[in-house]
Design a protein around this motif. Structure first.
Motif, PDB file in Angstrom:
ATOM      1  N   SER A   1      40.515 -28.515  26.643  1.00  0.00           N
ATOM      2  CA  SER A   1      39.197 -28.892  27.167  1.00  0.00           C
ATOM      3  C   SER A   1      38.914 -30.383  26.997  1.00  0.00           C
ATOM      4  CB  SER A   1      38.103 -28.078  26.478  1.00  0.00           C
ATOM      5  OG  SER A   1      37.828 -28.578  25.175  1.00  0.00           O
ATOM      6  N   VAL A   2      39.576 -30.991  26.019  1.00  0.00           N
ATOM      7  CA  VAL A   2      39.374 -32.420  25.775  1.00  0.00           C
ATOM      8  C   VAL A   2      40.386 -33.261  26.560  1.00  0.00           C
ATOM      9  CG1 VAL A   2      39.469 -34.187  23.980  1.00  0.00           C
ATOM     10  CG2 VAL A   2      38.310 -32.025  23.529  1.00  0.00           C
ATOM     11  N   ARG A   3      41.629 -32.754  26.663  1.00  0.00           N
ATOM     12  CA  ARG A   3      42.673 -33.518  27.372  1.00  0.00           C
ATOM     13  C   ARG A   3      42.513 -33.423  28.882  1.00  0.00           C
ATOM     14  NH1 ARG A   3      47.511 -31.228  23.619  1.00  0.00           N
ATOM     15  NH2 ARG A   3      47.150 -32.557  21.795  1.00  0.00           N
ATOM     16  N   GLU A   4      42.144 -32.248  29.358  1.00  0.00           N
ATOM     17  CA  GLU A   4      42.006 -32.055  30.816  1.00  0.00           C
ATOM     18  C   GLU A   4      40.669 -31.383  31.124  1.00  0.00           C
ATOM     19  OE1 GLU A   4      45.301 -29.596  32.218  1.00  0.00           O
ATOM     20  OE2 GLU A   4      46.352 -30.048  30.358  1.00  0.00           O
ATOM     21  N   PRO A   5      39.558 -32.092  30.848  1.00  0.00           N
ATOM     22  CA  PRO A   5      38.253 -31.431  30.980  1.00  0.00           C
ATOM     23  C   PRO A   5      37.988 -30.879  32.382  1.00  0.00           C
ATOM     24  CG  PRO A   5      38.003 -33.785  30.482  1.00  0.00           C
ATOM     25  CD  PRO A   5      39.449 -33.467  30.329  1.00  0.00           C
ATOM     26  N   GLU A   6      38.384 -31.649  33.410  1.00  0.00           N
ATOM     27  CA  GLU A   6      38.107 -31.169  34.771  1.00  0.00           C
ATOM     28  C   GLU A   6      38.870 -29.869  35.046  1.00  0.00           C
ATOM     29  OE1 GLU A   6      38.604 -34.347  34.073  1.00  0.00           O
ATOM     30  OE2 GLU A   6      37.273 -35.631  35.252  1.00  0.00           O
ATOM     31  N   ASN A   7      40.153 -29.840  34.681  1.00  0.00           N
ATOM     32  CA  ASN A   7      40.938 -28.618  34.901  1.00  0.00           C
ATOM     33  C   ASN A   7      40.381 -27.448  34.102  1.00  0.00           C
ATOM     34  OD1 ASN A   7      42.590 -30.081  36.502  1.00  0.00           O
ATOM     35  ND2 ASN A   7      44.289 -30.248  35.040  1.00  0.00           N
ATOM     36  N   PHE A   8      39.981 -27.762  32.883  1.00  0.00           N
ATOM     37  CA  PHE A   8      39.462 -26.712  32.005  1.00  0.00           C
ATOM     38  C   PHE A   8      38.227 -26.054  32.612  1.00  0.00           C
ATOM     39  CE2 PHE A   8      36.401 -25.465  28.748  1.00  0.00           C
ATOM     40  CZ  PHE A   8      37.132 -24.483  28.098  1.00  0.00           C
ATOM     41  N   TRP A   9      37.229 -26.885  32.979  1.00  0.00           N
ATOM     42  CA  TRP A   9      35.980 -26.311  33.499  1.00  0.00           C
ATOM     43  C   TRP A   9      36.178 -25.707  34.881  1.00  0.00           C
ATOM     44  CZ3 TRP A   9      32.645 -24.762  30.305  1.00  0.00           C
ATOM     45  CH2 TRP A   9      32.417 -25.449  29.101  1.00  0.00           C
ATOM     46  N   GLU A  10      37.127 -26.260  35.637  1.00  0.00           N
ATOM     47  CA  GLU A  10      37.400 -25.687  36.954  1.00  0.00           C
ATOM     48  C   GLU A  10      37.907 -24.251  36.815  1.00  0.00           C
ATOM     49  OE1 GLU A  10      38.935 -27.244  41.109  1.00  0.00           O
ATOM     50  OE2 GLU A  10      40.344 -27.744  39.504  1.00  0.00           O
ATOM     51  N   GLU A  11      38.787 -24.034  35.836  1.00  0.00           N
ATOM     52  CA  GLU A  11      39.305 -22.671  35.622  1.00  0.00           C
ATOM     53  C   GLU A  11      38.190 -21.711  35.223  1.00  0.00           C
ATOM     54  OE1 GLU A  11      42.674 -22.155  33.015  1.00  0.00           O
ATOM     55  OE2 GLU A  11      43.698 -23.873  33.926  1.00  0.00           O
ATOM     56  N   VAL A  12      37.337 -22.160  34.289  1.00  0.00           N
ATOM     57  CA  VAL A  12      36.232 -21.290  33.858  1.00  0.00           C
ATOM     58  C   VAL A  12      35.340 -20.956  35.056  1.00  0.00           C
ATOM     59  CG1 VAL A  12      34.145 -21.160  32.428  1.00  0.00           C
ATOM     60  CG2 VAL A  12      36.216 -22.181  31.479  1.00  0.00           C
ATOM     61  N   ALA A  13      35.009 -21.980  35.848  1.00  0.00           N
ATOM     62  CA  ALA A  13      34.071 -21.797  36.958  1.00  0.00           C
ATOM     63  C   ALA A  13      34.653 -20.929  38.065  1.00  0.00           C
ATOM     64  CB  ALA A  13      33.669 -23.160  37.519  1.00  0.00           C
ATOM     65  N   GLU A  14      35.957 -21.104  38.306  1.00  0.00           N
ATOM     66  CA  GLU A  14      36.602 -20.438  39.435  1.00  0.00           C
ATOM     67  C   GLU A  14      36.735 -18.943  39.196  1.00  0.00           C
ATOM     68  OE1 GLU A  14      39.789 -22.781  42.095  1.00  0.00           O
ATOM     69  OE2 GLU A  14      40.408 -22.303  40.057  1.00  0.00           O
ATOM     70  N   GLU A  15      37.051 -18.593  37.960  1.00  0.00           N
ATOM     71  CA  GLU A  15      37.454 -17.211  37.692  1.00  0.00           C
ATOM     72  C   GLU A  15      36.311 -16.291  37.320  1.00  0.00           C
ATOM     73  OE1 GLU A  15      40.877 -16.708  35.261  1.00  0.00           O
ATOM     74  OE2 GLU A  15      41.820 -18.547  35.977  1.00  0.00           O
ATOM     75  N   HIS A  16      35.130 -16.833  37.050  1.00  0.00           N
ATOM     76  CA  HIS A  16      34.089 -15.978  36.465  1.00  0.00           C
ATOM     77  C   HIS A  16      32.765 -16.001  37.214  1.00  0.00           C
ATOM     78  CE1 HIS A  16      36.782 -15.153  33.192  1.00  0.00           C
ATOM     79  NE2 HIS A  16      37.084 -16.423  33.209  1.00  0.00           N
ATOM     80  N   PHE A  17      32.711 -16.646  38.353  1.00  0.00           N
ATOM     81  CA  PHE A  17      31.440 -16.754  39.073  1.00  0.00           C
ATOM     82  C   PHE A  17      31.663 -16.628  40.575  1.00  0.00           C
ATOM     83  CE2 PHE A  17      31.326 -19.087  35.136  1.00  0.00           C
ATOM     84  CZ  PHE A  17      30.192 -18.566  34.526  1.00  0.00           C
ATOM     85  N   ILE A  18      30.552 -16.357  41.286  1.00  0.00           N
ATOM     86  CA  ILE A  18      30.608 -16.280  42.749  1.00  0.00           C
ATOM     87  C   ILE A  18      30.080 -17.604  43.305  1.00  0.00           C
ATOM     88  CG2 ILE A  18      29.551 -15.217  44.788  1.00  0.00           C
ATOM     89  CD1 ILE A  18      29.286 -12.664  43.146  1.00  0.00           C
ATOM     90  N   TRP A  19      30.880 -18.231  44.130  1.00  0.00           N
ATOM     91  CA  TRP A  19      30.462 -19.472  44.801  1.00  0.00           C
ATOM     92  C   TRP A  19      30.478 -19.208  46.307  1.00  0.00           C
ATOM     93  CZ3 TRP A  19      29.219 -23.486  41.469  1.00  0.00           C
ATOM     94  CH2 TRP A  19      29.672 -23.349  40.153  1.00  0.00           C
ATOM     95  N   ARG A  20      29.458 -19.664  47.011  1.00  0.00           N
ATOM     96  CA  ARG A  20      29.452 -19.525  48.472  1.00  0.00           C
ATOM     97  C   ARG A  20      30.388 -20.557  49.100  1.00  0.00           C
ATOM     98  NH1 ARG A  20      25.741 -16.523  51.278  1.00  0.00           N
ATOM     99  NH2 ARG A  20      24.843 -14.908  49.951  1.00  0.00           N
ATOM    100  N   LYS A  21      30.515 -21.696  48.397  1.00  0.00           N
ATOM    101  CA  LYS A  21      31.493 -22.714  48.823  1.00  0.00           C
ATOM    102  C   LYS A  21      31.997 -23.386  47.560  1.00  0.00           C
ATOM    103  CE  LYS A  21      31.765 -27.314  50.982  1.00  0.00           C
ATOM    104  NZ  LYS A  21      31.996 -28.080  49.756  1.00  0.00           N
ATOM    105  N   LYS A  22      33.297 -23.650  47.521  1.00  0.00           N
ATOM    106  CA  LYS A  22      33.863 -24.313  46.343  1.00  0.00           C
ATOM    107  C   LYS A  22      33.531 -25.807  46.347  1.00  0.00           C
ATOM    108  CE  LYS A  22      37.451 -24.136  44.134  1.00  0.00           C
ATOM    109  NZ  LYS A  22      38.871 -24.225  43.732  1.00  0.00           N
ATOM    110  N   TRP A  23      33.685 -26.421  45.180  1.00  0.00           N
ATOM    111  CA  TRP A  23      33.369 -27.835  45.004  1.00  0.00           C
ATOM    112  C   TRP A  23      34.439 -28.723  45.642  1.00  0.00           C
ATOM    113  CZ3 TRP A  23      33.621 -23.924  41.548  1.00  0.00           C
ATOM    114  CH2 TRP A  23      34.846 -23.748  40.893  1.00  0.00           C
ATOM    115  N   ASP A  24      34.008 -29.929  46.004  1.00  0.00           N
ATOM    116  CA  ASP A  24      34.963 -30.941  46.489  1.00  0.00           C
ATOM    117  C   ASP A  24      35.546 -31.710  45.306  1.00  0.00           C
ATOM    118  OD1 ASP A  24      34.217 -30.171  49.017  1.00  0.00           O
ATOM    119  OD2 ASP A  24      32.643 -31.696  49.168  1.00  0.00           O
ATOM    120  N   ASN A  25      34.763 -31.757  44.224  1.00  0.00           N
ATOM    121  CA  ASN A  25      35.157 -32.561  43.075  1.00  0.00           C
ATOM    122  C   ASN A  25      34.525 -31.924  41.843  1.00  0.00           C
ATOM    123  OD1 ASN A  25      36.115 -34.798  41.616  1.00  0.00           O
ATOM    124  ND2 ASN A  25      34.105 -35.778  41.755  1.00  0.00           N
TER     125      ASN A  25
END
Length: 635
Positions: free
Chosen positions: A19-43
């Motif tokens: 989470s400290v070395r690759e924060p974007e990848n870390f939070w992206e995984e949490v967000a992608e796998e556990h929530f419903i998004w109508r459209k994914k993020w660009d960044n």
């Protein structure tokens, strides 16, 4: 992703490192796998603390209520979402299923729309802890309106200030509320407040106490008839991840309250992820946070965090002392509560009472205990651990703020070895830094300094409503490129953090920096003492001296006060050092506290300094009457 639910210490360290070395990848995984998004993020993230500007999950589209309600309907539709436990134990508790909640929220959302509320409009909610409060918040979120909940114990002046500041178009309240033996005229308070708020067009009034109230023609409407007529279908408004979700006011230690603005996507991801791990929530658990939803604790850990996990969350209307001081334990037994989250203030108050009040109840369902609001002192920690947790339910001593949106430093139960008075380790994604007075980061362990955070996390507040400059000045100007929490902390030999109190509670006596928390801990360990607060006051020789305000336990015996002062000072000498002995110790019946249980040290500092000309608005305190009593008895 296995690390959504951290199971042991080695896994925590792996997850934390990632989470400290690759924060974007870390939070992206949490967000992608556990929530419903109508459209994914660009960044995933863009940020600049110098402005400050923070954006998480840019251009993603979602509605938080779909994540908190709709997505559970197929698998958990009949499961209880909210247990409502009323003020009077003789009144029946309500169990609201996810299916029912869905219908109620849709109806309420349609009532809001029919009364001219749309995306971006601000709605002030001034309700007691009744189901309508949760439903009103979720209804706002469903249509993209911004809710601003004001705790229903605040005065009309405090309510007016907050309503005007957020430029609210609607007020939602009730005819009144129950609090222990008392009833409170909420509608009357609203009427007084709205004399200063001409922009409020509509007031929706829920019935709670069946009081006879004045209804202003053309403005005030009873809520229930409108809900009865409304459709139970409402298509959720699709929002941007960075669209505002709510404003929540936090009292500044000086000046007007600050309307902290929280946005949708990052807040949802962070509160859900912290809830799941810090309370170790499992599918059929019953979770209870005793806070009022008027505080951030209630927003994040009664409503949004639990519901995003499909949890059963308990909402309590009452107080810990009614009908007697066993009420919390009665509720735990009645609903077989598994996770219990409360404030040290409550624990200390209950610890003063006869232990029979605890022992009369079966608390065997408890798996995790939590503490929130201020650092928990050692004596209270042990009482809580021994008598409530029976030494088998880990205590999570959680540190966070209205501004942070979610828990930042905390043990993870059954993962992090506990250490009383320590919040222990940062949650994944949180990068703390301790700073010295010159603005340098203190490396290594066994150091203490000012607690900053050096990298953004998803639920950080984005601004102060209507005053971005104040946001920057308050949180981002003290240390370059860092969020300054306003708290002091120390890091021990293994890297555990202990919060030592607000930095403005660090008092320099004869050149020594003294944090108030360890001194108060030492005082509180005296067998006659229930609670204490220590502040500084000007002293011509030492620069500052210490002034202790001490509440004694009600043991029935009258103690020699001078002797008691000597014993307390001896205890401080032994525990902290002779330099930390207060010059004055005043015995008081109570301390001025905010409704969330924080001691208003600003008021005590003024009393100690004999400067009581301007104490600010004390009407928002839990116990405003105690201020006069302390002034009269001041030494």
């Amino acid at each position: 992703m296995s690390n959504y639910h951290i199971k042991h210490l080695e896994e925590y360290f792996q997850v934390y490192r990632k989470s400290v070395r690759e924060p974007e990848n870390f939070w992206e995984e949490v967000a992608e796998e556990h929530f419903i998004w109508r459209k994914k993020w660009d960044n995933v993230l863009s940020w600049d603390f110098s402005k400050p500007e923070i954006k998480w999950f840019e251009n993603a589209k979602l509605n938080i209520t779909e994540n908190c309600i709709d997505r559970h309907l197929l698998t958990r539709g009949d499961k209880t979402a909210i247990i409502w436990e009323p003020n009077d134990p003789k009144e029946e508790a309500k169990h609201i299923s996810y299916n029912q909640l869905h219908k109620e929220v849709n109806k309420f959302a349609n009532v809001l729309k029919a009364n001219g509320i749309g995306k971006g409009d601000r709605v002030c909610i001034y309700l007691p802890m009744i189901p309508e409060l949760s439903v009103a918040m979720l209804a706002c979120a469903r249509i993209g309106a911004i809710h601003s909940v004001v705790f229903a114990g605040f005065s009309s002046k405090a309510l007016a200030t907050r309503t005007k500041d957020a430029d609210c178009k609607m007020m939602i309240t009730s005819d009144g509320s129950y609090r222990g033996h008392k009833t409170i005229d909420l509608k009357g308070i609203v009427d007084d407040a709205l004399e200063e708020c001409p922009d409020v067009e509509t007031v929706l009034v829920a019935k709670r106490i069946n009081a006879d109230v004045n209804m202003k023609e053309g403005r005030d409407k009873w809520l229930q008839p409108l809900l009865d007529e409304a459709s139970d279908e409402c298509v959720p408004e699709i929002l941007d991840a960075e669209d505002p979700l709510f404003i929540l006011y936090t009292s500044g230690s000086t000046g007007t309250p600050k309307g902290m603005l929280h946005t949708t996507g990052g807040y949802m991801v962070y509160t859900a992820y912290t809830f799941k791990n810090i309370f170790r929530y499992e599918e059929n658990d019953v979770y209870w946070c005793t806070a009022d939803i008027g505080w951030i604790t209630g927003h994040s850990y009664i409503l949004y965090g639990p519901l995003a996990n499909g949890a059963t969350t308990l909402m309590f209307e009452g107080v810990p002392s009614y009908p007697d001081f066993g009420r919390f334990w009665e509720v735990v037994e009645k609903h077989k509560v598994n996770q219990f989250y409360t404030a040290p203030t409550a624990i200390r108050a209950l610890a003063k009472k006869n232990l029979n009040l605890v022992e009369n109840h079966d608390l065997s369902s408890l798996k995790v205990l939590g503490s929130v609001g201020e650092p928990i002192n050692e004596e209270a920690w042990h009482w809580y651990n021994d008598n409530i947790g029976k030494n088998k339910s880990p205590i999570v001593d959680t540190w966070w703020q209205t501004e942070t949106g979610g828990i930042m430093i905390s043990p993870i139960p059954y993962v992090t070895p506990a250490k009383p008075t320590y919040a222990t380790l940062p949650f994944p994604g949180i990068q703390p830094a301790l700073m010295d007075d010159e603005g340098n980061e203190l490396e290594g362990n066994q150091v203490d300094g000012r607690l900053c955070i050096k990298f953004p996390w998803p639920s950080i507040a984005r601004t102060i409503w209507g005053n971005h400059k104040r946001y920057k000045d308050t949180y981002f100007s003290a240390y370059e490129n860092k969020y300054f929490t306003g708290d002091g902390a120390l890091r021990d030999e293994v890297g555990y953090y202990r919060i030592t109190g607000r930095v403005d509670d660090v008092i320099i006596v004869s050149g020594h920096n003294l944090g108030t928390a360890p001194i108060e801990d030492a005082i509180d360990e005296h067998p006659a003492v229930a609670e204490s607060a220590v502040v500084g006051f000007p002293h011509e020789i030492k620069g500052n001296a210490l002034y202790g305000f001490v509440i004694l336990k009600d043991t029935g015996e009258v103690r020699d006060r001078d002797n008691l002062r000597k014993e307390i000072n001896q205890q401080i000498s032994d525990k902290v050092g002779p330099i930390a002995k207060p010059e004055k110790i005043q015995f008081v019946s109570g301390l001025p506290k905010t409704r969330s249980g924080k001691i208003m040290r600003r008021i005590l500092r003024k009393i100690a300094s004999k400067d009581t000309s301007d104490l600010g608005d004390t009407s928002t305190l839990l116990n405003p009457e105690v201020v006069e009593e302390i002034i009269e008895g001041a030494l």
